[in-house]
Motif scaffolding. Sequence first.
Motif, PDB file in Angstrom:
ATOM      1  N   MET A 193     -34.930  85.963 -39.480  1.00  0.00           N
ATOM      2  CA  MET A 193     -34.535  84.739 -38.773  1.00  0.00           C
ATOM      3  C   MET A 193     -33.084  84.840 -38.314  1.00  0.00           C
ATOM      4  N   ILE A 194     -32.189  85.189 -39.273  1.00  0.00           N
ATOM      5  CA  ILE A 194     -30.775  85.316 -38.929  1.00  0.00           C
ATOM      6  C   ILE A 194     -30.550  86.476 -37.976  1.00  0.00           C
ATOM      7  N   SER A 195     -31.262  87.591 -38.217  1.00  0.00           N
ATOM      8  CA  SER A 195     -31.092  88.754 -37.347  1.00  0.00           C
ATOM      9  C   SER A 195     -31.556  88.449 -35.929  1.00  0.00           C
ATOM     10  N   THR A 196     -32.640  87.698 -35.815  1.00  0.00           N
ATOM     11  CA  THR A 196     -33.151  87.314 -34.491  1.00  0.00           C
ATOM     12  C   THR A 196     -32.156  86.419 -33.771  1.00  0.00           C
ATOM     13  N   TRP A 197     -31.588  85.461 -34.531  1.00  0.00           N
ATOM     14  CA  TRP A 197     -30.589  84.564 -33.935  1.00  0.00           C
ATOM     15  C   TRP A 197     -29.363  85.351 -33.478  1.00  0.00           C
ATOM     16  N   TRP A 198     -28.934  86.321 -34.290  1.00  0.00           N
ATOM     17  CA  TRP A 198     -27.745  87.096 -33.951  1.00  0.00           C
ATOM     18  C   TRP A 198     -27.973  87.942 -32.707  1.00  0.00           C
ATOM     19  N   VAL A 199     -29.143  88.555 -32.620  1.00  0.00           N
ATOM     20  CA  VAL A 199     -29.457  89.400 -31.456  1.00  0.00           C
ATOM     21  C   VAL A 199     -29.504  88.577 -30.181  1.00  0.00           C
ATOM     22  N   SER A 200     -29.916  87.307 -30.302  1.00  0.00           N
ATOM     23  CA  SER A 200     -30.045  86.445 -29.123  1.00  0.00           C
ATOM     24  C   SER A 200     -28.708  85.989 -28.565  1.00  0.00           C
ATOM     25  N   LEU A 201     -27.625  86.163 -29.330  1.00  0.00           N
ATOM     26  CA  LEU A 201     -26.307  85.720 -28.877  1.00  0.00           C
ATOM     27  C   LEU A 201     -25.722  86.686 -27.863  1.00  0.00           C
ATOM     28  N   SER A 202     -24.923  86.137 -26.964  1.00  0.00           N
ATOM     29  CA  SER A 202     -24.210  86.975 -26.007  1.00  0.00           C
ATOM     30  C   SER A 202     -23.062  87.668 -26.724  1.00  0.00           C
ATOM     31  N   LEU A 203     -22.470  88.676 -26.082  1.00  0.00           N
ATOM     32  CA  LEU A 203     -21.366  89.410 -26.692  1.00  0.00           C
ATOM     33  C   LEU A 203     -20.195  88.473 -26.990  1.00  0.00           C
ATOM     34  N   ALA A 204     -19.928  87.561 -26.058  1.00  0.00           N
ATOM     35  CA  ALA A 204     -18.813  86.628 -26.246  1.00  0.00           C
ATOM     36  C   ALA A 204     -19.040  85.745 -27.464  1.00  0.00           C
ATOM     37  N   MET A 205     -20.281  85.271 -27.640  1.00  0.00           N
ATOM     38  CA  MET A 205     -20.587  84.403 -28.775  1.00  0.00           C
ATOM     39  C   MET A 205     -20.550  85.185 -30.086  1.00  0.00           C
ATOM     40  N   LYS A 206     -20.952  86.446 -30.048  1.00  0.00           N
ATOM     41  CA  LYS A 206     -20.869  87.272 -31.256  1.00  0.00           C
ATOM     42  C   LYS A 206     -19.412  87.439 -31.689  1.00  0.00           C
ATOM     43  N   ILE A 207     -18.553  87.685 -30.708  1.00  0.00           N
ATOM     44  CA  ILE A 207     -17.124  87.819 -31.010  1.00  0.00           C
ATOM     45  C   ILE A 207     -16.571  86.504 -31.558  1.00  0.00           C
ATOM     46  N   LEU A 208     -16.960  85.388 -30.913  1.00  0.00           N
ATOM     47  CA  LEU A 208     -16.488  84.076 -31.342  1.00  0.00           C
ATOM     48  C   LEU A 208     -16.936  83.775 -32.773  1.00  0.00           C
ATOM     49  N   TRP A 209     -18.218  84.027 -33.059  1.00  0.00           N
ATOM     50  CA  TRP A 209     -18.730  83.800 -34.414  1.00  0.00           C
ATOM     51  C   TRP A 209     -18.027  84.710 -35.429  1.00  0.00           C
ATOM     52  N   GLY A 210     -17.803  85.963 -35.036  1.00  0.00           N
ATOM     53  CA  GLY A 210     -17.133  86.896 -35.936  1.00  0.00           C
ATOM     54  C   GLY A 210     -15.723  86.441 -36.283  1.00  0.00           C
ATOM     55  N   VAL A 211     -14.959  86.041 -35.251  1.00  0.00           N
ATOM     56  CA  VAL A 211     -13.587  85.571 -35.473  1.00  0.00           C
ATOM     57  C   VAL A 211     -13.588  84.299 -36.317  1.00  0.00           C
ATOM     58  N   THR A 212     -14.504  83.387 -36.002  1.00  0.00           N
ATOM     59  CA  THR A 212     -14.554  82.099 -36.712  1.00  0.00           C
ATOM     60  C   THR A 212     -14.922  82.272 -38.178  1.00  0.00           C
ATOM     61  N   LEU A 213     -15.938  83.074 -38.443  1.00  0.00           N
ATOM     62  CA  LEU A 213     -16.350  83.288 -39.825  1.00  0.00           C
ATOM     63  C   LEU A 213     -15.281  84.031 -40.623  1.00  0.00           C
ATOM     64  N   THR A 214     -14.630  84.995 -39.969  1.00  0.00           N
ATOM     65  CA  THR A 214     -13.547  85.718 -40.640  1.00  0.00           C
ATOM     66  C   THR A 214     -12.399  84.783 -40.968  1.00  0.00           C
ATOM     67  N   ALA A 215     -12.016  83.934 -40.003  1.00  0.00           N
ATOM     68  CA  ALA A 215     -10.940  82.973 -40.232  1.00  0.00           C
ATOM     69  C   ALA A 215     -11.310  81.994 -41.337  1.00  0.00           C
ATOM     70  N   SER A 216     -12.578  81.586 -41.366  1.00  0.00           N
ATOM     71  CA  SER A 216     -13.029  80.651 -42.401  1.00  0.00           C
ATOM     72  C   SER A 216     -12.937  81.286 -43.786  1.00  0.00           C
ATOM     73  N   LEU A 217     -13.349  82.551 -43.880  1.00  0.00           N
ATOM     74  CA  LEU A 217     -13.291  83.257 -45.161  1.00  0.00           C
ATOM     75  C   LEU A 217     -11.853  83.415 -45.624  1.00  0.00           C
ATOM     76  N   ILE A 218     -10.964  83.798 -44.720  1.00  0.00           N
ATOM     77  CA  ILE A 218      -9.552  83.960 -45.070  1.00  0.00           C
ATOM     78  C   ILE A 218      -8.951  82.624 -45.481  1.00  0.00           C
ATOM     79  N   PHE A 219      -9.327  81.558 -44.778  1.00  0.00           N
ATOM     80  CA  PHE A 219      -8.822  80.221 -45.106  1.00  0.00           C
ATOM     81  C   PHE A 219      -9.240  79.812 -46.516  1.00  0.00           C
ATOM     82  N   ILE A 220     -10.491  80.089 -46.859  1.00  0.00           N
ATOM     83  CA  ILE A 220     -10.984  79.760 -48.204  1.00  0.00           C
ATOM     84  C   ILE A 220     -10.220  80.552 -49.259  1.00  0.00           C
ATOM     85  N   ILE A 221     -10.010  81.852 -48.995  1.00  0.00           N
ATOM     86  CA  ILE A 221      -9.274  82.695 -49.945  1.00  0.00           C
ATOM     87  C   ILE A 221      -7.840  82.203 -50.088  1.00  0.00           C
TER      88      ILE A 221
END
Length: 203
Positions: A1-29
């Motif tokens: 399910m998650i893999s299908t959702w990820w594949v369906s994203l455009s390159l720009a959205m993948k980058i955006l999600w990657g940056v956002t999730l990374t920032a969220s993880l760093i913020f929590i730490i």
Amino acid sequence: MISTWWVSLSLAMKILWGVTLTASLIFIIQSILTFIGADGGDGGIDTDFGEGFDSEAADAAVEGGTNLYTFRNLVNFCLGFGWSAILLQDKIHSTALLIIVSAAIGVALVTAVMYLFKWLSSMQQSGTINLYKSAVGCSGTVYIPIPAERQGEGKVQISINNAVREYTAVTDGEALKTGTPIRVAEVISAGTVLVEPLETLIV
């Protein structure tokens, strides 16, 4: 399910999600490290405002929080920008407008955090002043011998607000040996007090 959702994203959205999730993880730490008194990226802050308060660490955290060009503020901007862009992409169809709005929210988040650190700084300074005022009249004992007539400094341990604290101390009278009961007569500067032996106060 998650893999299908990820594949369906455009390159720009993948980058955006990657940056956002990374920032969220760093913020929590960073948040966890901040609350346990460790270094949160630009300086740590010890939340124990009693005996274990680390003023240097707190100053570093405040300075890091109020300086615009810090890693912490970069993380906060990416956090605000990324989540805003993700949540508003279906409501704002213009890519340019979405970027502008998300960037504005990111800047607003950074500004809010900076003001929060300034507020914490003012609270810290206020608390420190009250602490020194409350030291006058408190009793304790000499920890490291104090030379006579302010010719040098020693250390005293005094009880303030049901907690024992250590201060640098001087005296106007004779030298005070370790273990001598004393009372704080005046606060000279941050961390330095003027003391007098308790026996001289007995009439």
